[in-house]
Structure formats: structure tokens, C-alpha cells
Design a protein around this motif. Sequence first.
Motif, mmCIF file in Angstrom:
data_model
loop_
_atom_site.group_PDB
_atom_site.id
_atom_site.type_symbol
_atom_site.label_atom_id
_atom_site.label_comp_id
_atom_site.label_asym_id
_atom_site.label_seq_id
_atom_site.Cartn_x
_atom_site.Cartn_y
_atom_site.Cartn_z
ATOM 1 N N ALA A 27 69.834 62.181 75.931
ATOM 2 C CA ALA A 27 68.929 61.144 75.426
ATOM 3 C C ALA A 27 67.805 60.875 76.425
ATOM 4 C CB ALA A 27 69.703 59.860 75.139
ATOM 5 N N LEU A 28 68.141 60.828 77.702
ATOM 6 C CA LEU A 28 67.113 60.581 78.721
ATOM 7 C C LEU A 28 66.099 61.713 78.796
ATOM 8 C CD1 LEU A 28 69.235 58.958 81.564
ATOM 9 C CD2 LEU A 28 67.603 57.845 80.022
ATOM 10 N N GLU A 29 66.540 62.925 78.545
ATOM 11 C CA GLU A 29 65.602 64.053 78.513
ATOM 12 C C GLU A 29 64.602 63.880 77.367
ATOM 13 O OE1 GLU A 29 63.714 67.218 79.986
ATOM 14 O OE2 GLU A 29 65.444 66.254 80.904
ATOM 15 N N ALA A 30 65.088 63.448 76.213
ATOM 16 C CA ALA A 30 64.193 63.181 75.082
ATOM 17 C C ALA A 30 63.244 62.036 75.420
ATOM 18 C CB ALA A 30 65.005 62.857 73.834
ATOM 19 N N VAL A 31 63.750 60.997 76.051
ATOM 20 C CA VAL A 31 62.925 59.847 76.436
ATOM 21 C C VAL A 31 61.810 60.289 77.380
ATOM 22 C CG1 VAL A 31 62.978 57.727 77.815
ATOM 23 C CG2 VAL A 31 64.655 58.083 75.987
ATOM 24 N N ARG A 32 62.142 61.108 78.357
ATOM 25 C CA ARG A 32 61.110 61.603 79.289
ATOM 26 C C ARG A 32 60.045 62.410 78.537
ATOM 27 N NH1 ARG A 32 65.446 61.619 82.988
ATOM 28 N NH2 ARG A 32 66.254 63.627 82.280
ATOM 29 N N MET A 33 60.491 63.224 77.625
ATOM 30 C CA MET A 33 59.546 64.037 76.856
ATOM 31 C C MET A 33 58.647 63.149 75.994
ATOM 32 S SD MET A 33 60.321 67.185 74.231
ATOM 33 C CE MET A 33 61.538 67.818 75.368
ATOM 34 N N PHE A 34 59.228 62.145 75.346
ATOM 35 C CA PHE A 34 58.439 61.246 74.509
ATOM 36 C C PHE A 34 57.414 60.493 75.346
ATOM 37 C CE2 PHE A 34 62.148 60.768 71.294
ATOM 38 C CZ PHE A 34 61.862 62.009 70.765
ATOM 39 N N ASP A 35 57.801 60.115 76.550
ATOM 40 C CA ASP A 35 56.885 59.401 77.430
ATOM 41 C C ASP A 35 55.705 60.295 77.814
ATOM 42 O OD1 ASP A 35 56.124 57.098 78.940
ATOM 43 O OD2 ASP A 35 56.843 58.106 80.739
ATOM 44 N N VAL A 36 55.979 61.514 78.210
ATOM 45 C CA VAL A 36 54.930 62.465 78.613
ATOM 46 C C VAL A 36 54.001 62.780 77.439
ATOM 47 C CG1 VAL A 36 54.544 64.867 79.297
ATOM 48 C CG2 VAL A 36 56.243 63.496 80.497
ATOM 49 N N LEU A 37 54.572 62.872 76.246
ATOM 50 C CA LEU A 37 53.778 63.223 75.057
ATOM 51 C C LEU A 37 53.088 62.021 74.414
ATOM 52 C CD1 LEU A 37 56.211 65.806 73.456
ATOM 53 C CD2 LEU A 37 54.065 66.267 74.664
ATOM 54 N N ASP A 38 53.234 60.849 75.025
ATOM 55 C CA ASP A 38 52.595 59.631 74.524
ATOM 56 C C ASP A 38 52.983 59.330 73.074
ATOM 57 O OD1 ASP A 38 51.059 57.366 74.933
ATOM 58 O OD2 ASP A 38 49.231 58.326 74.193
ATOM 59 N N VAL A 39 54.271 59.444 72.795
ATOM 60 C CA VAL A 39 54.801 59.153 71.460
ATOM 61 C C VAL A 39 54.626 57.667 71.162
ATOM 62 C CG1 VAL A 39 57.009 58.980 70.225
ATOM 63 C CG2 VAL A 39 56.404 61.084 71.399
ATOM 64 N N GLN A 40 54.363 57.343 69.896
ATOM 65 C CA GLN A 40 54.141 55.951 69.495
ATOM 66 C C GLN A 40 55.321 55.360 68.728
ATOM 67 O OE1 GLN A 40 50.513 57.451 67.734
ATOM 68 N NE2 GLN A 40 49.451 55.710 68.644
ATOM 69 N N HIS A 41 56.064 56.169 68.013
ATOM 70 C CA HIS A 41 57.234 55.736 67.245
ATOM 71 C C HIS A 41 58.300 56.818 67.344
ATOM 72 C CE1 HIS A 41 55.143 52.407 65.240
ATOM 73 N NE2 HIS A 41 54.100 53.226 65.217
ATOM 74 N N VAL A 42 59.568 56.412 67.213
ATOM 75 C CA VAL A 42 60.671 57.366 67.309
ATOM 76 C C VAL A 42 61.600 57.206 66.102
ATOM 77 C CG1 VAL A 42 62.726 58.028 68.647
ATOM 78 C CG2 VAL A 42 60.619 57.427 69.830
ATOM 79 N N ILE A 43 62.109 58.332 65.641
ATOM 80 C CA ILE A 43 63.171 58.346 64.633
ATOM 81 C C ILE A 43 64.336 59.126 65.217
ATOM 82 C CG2 ILE A 43 63.889 59.120 62.337
ATOM 83 C CD1 ILE A 43 60.981 58.887 61.462
ATOM 84 N N HIS A 44 65.499 58.484 65.260
ATOM 85 C CA HIS A 44 66.726 59.181 65.669
ATOM 86 C C HIS A 44 67.466 59.494 64.374
ATOM 87 C CE1 HIS A 44 70.496 60.301 67.377
ATOM 88 N NE2 HIS A 44 70.101 60.026 68.610
ATOM 89 N N CYS A 45 67.610 60.766 64.073
ATOM 90 C CA CYS A 45 68.095 61.213 62.764
ATOM 91 C C CYS A 45 69.619 61.300 62.643
ATOM 92 C CB CYS A 45 67.485 62.567 62.427
ATOM 93 S SG CYS A 45 65.697 62.493 62.226
ATOM 94 N N GLY A 46 70.342 60.580 63.449
ATOM 95 C CA GLY A 46 71.782 60.503 63.264
ATOM 96 C C GLY A 46 72.600 61.129 64.365
ATOM 97 N N ASP A 47 73.891 60.812 64.312
ATOM 98 C CA ASP A 47 74.852 61.224 65.339
ATOM 99 C C ASP A 47 74.410 60.726 66.712
ATOM 100 O OD1 ASP A 47 76.407 62.313 63.387
ATOM 101 O OD2 ASP A 47 75.864 64.376 63.796
ATOM 102 N N ILE A 48 74.151 59.418 66.759
ATOM 103 C CA ILE A 48 73.769 58.746 68.001
ATOM 104 C C ILE A 48 74.930 58.853 68.992
ATOM 105 C CG2 ILE A 48 73.023 56.559 69.014
ATOM 106 C CD1 ILE A 48 72.203 55.845 65.984
ATOM 107 N N GLY A 49 76.132 58.539 68.511
ATOM 108 C CA GLY A 49 77.343 58.754 69.288
ATOM 109 C C GLY A 49 77.820 57.583 70.113
ATOM 110 N N SER A 50 76.915 56.719 70.543
ATOM 111 C CA SER A 50 77.300 55.584 71.376
ATOM 112 C C SER A 50 76.191 54.538 71.329
ATOM 113 C CB SER A 50 77.508 56.049 72.817
ATOM 114 O OG SER A 50 77.589 54.945 73.691
ATOM 115 N N PRO A 51 76.577 53.256 71.224
ATOM 116 C CA PRO A 51 75.543 52.210 71.257
ATOM 117 C C PRO A 51 74.727 52.228 72.551
ATOM 118 C CG PRO A 51 77.601 51.320 70.443
ATOM 119 C CD PRO A 51 77.898 52.709 70.941
ATOM 120 N N GLU A 52 75.277 52.795 73.620
ATOM 121 C CA GLU A 52 74.567 52.878 74.891
ATOM 122 C C GLU A 52 73.264 53.683 74.773
ATOM 123 O OE1 GLU A 52 75.356 54.447 79.455
ATOM 124 O OE2 GLU A 52 76.896 54.713 77.938
#
Length: 79
Positions: A27-52
Motif C-alpha cells: 500500500a505504501l508503494e502505491a501511495v508513494r507512486m500516487f504522490d509522485v504522479l500528483d494523483v487527485q483521487h483514488v479508487i481502491h478496487c477491493g481486497d483491502i485486507g485490513s482497516p490499517e
Amino acid sequence: MSPQPGKQNPLVRLGIVSDTHGHVLFALEAVRMFDVLDVQHVIHCGDIGSPEIVQHFAPWPTHFVLGNVDRNPPAFRQA
């Protein structure tokens, strides 16, 4: 495509992720990528796995879809 002067850009940079399965490092790898790419909105398409996982996407308006491994929906709503 640049907007004309004085007009807002109608395009939105959307980050899409799925199947983190509670793995914080993934998840943190995705977060870093979204930050670098200046993402404005996120969709997590399932199988989150943990509220953390949810807290790591707090910098963006994020929509979460529950998957088959997300067996405690109230826990995700509280996260």
C-alpha cells in the motif's frame, strides 16, 4: 492538453489500486507512486485486507470497494 487561459482543467488524475490484502508495504508503494504522479483521487478496487490500509490513503479523496477478503465492513467504515 493544456486548458485555455482562465479555464479550469477538466481532467482529473485518478489513482487506482486493488488487492493490497493488508500488506502495508504494498500500500505504501502505491501511495508513494500516487504522490509522485500528483494523483487527485483514488479508487481502491477491493481486497483491502485490513482497516490499517485505509489510513495510508488519507491524503486523497478515496473510494473503497470491499472485496471477498474484506469480511468486517464495519471495521473499514471506522478506519
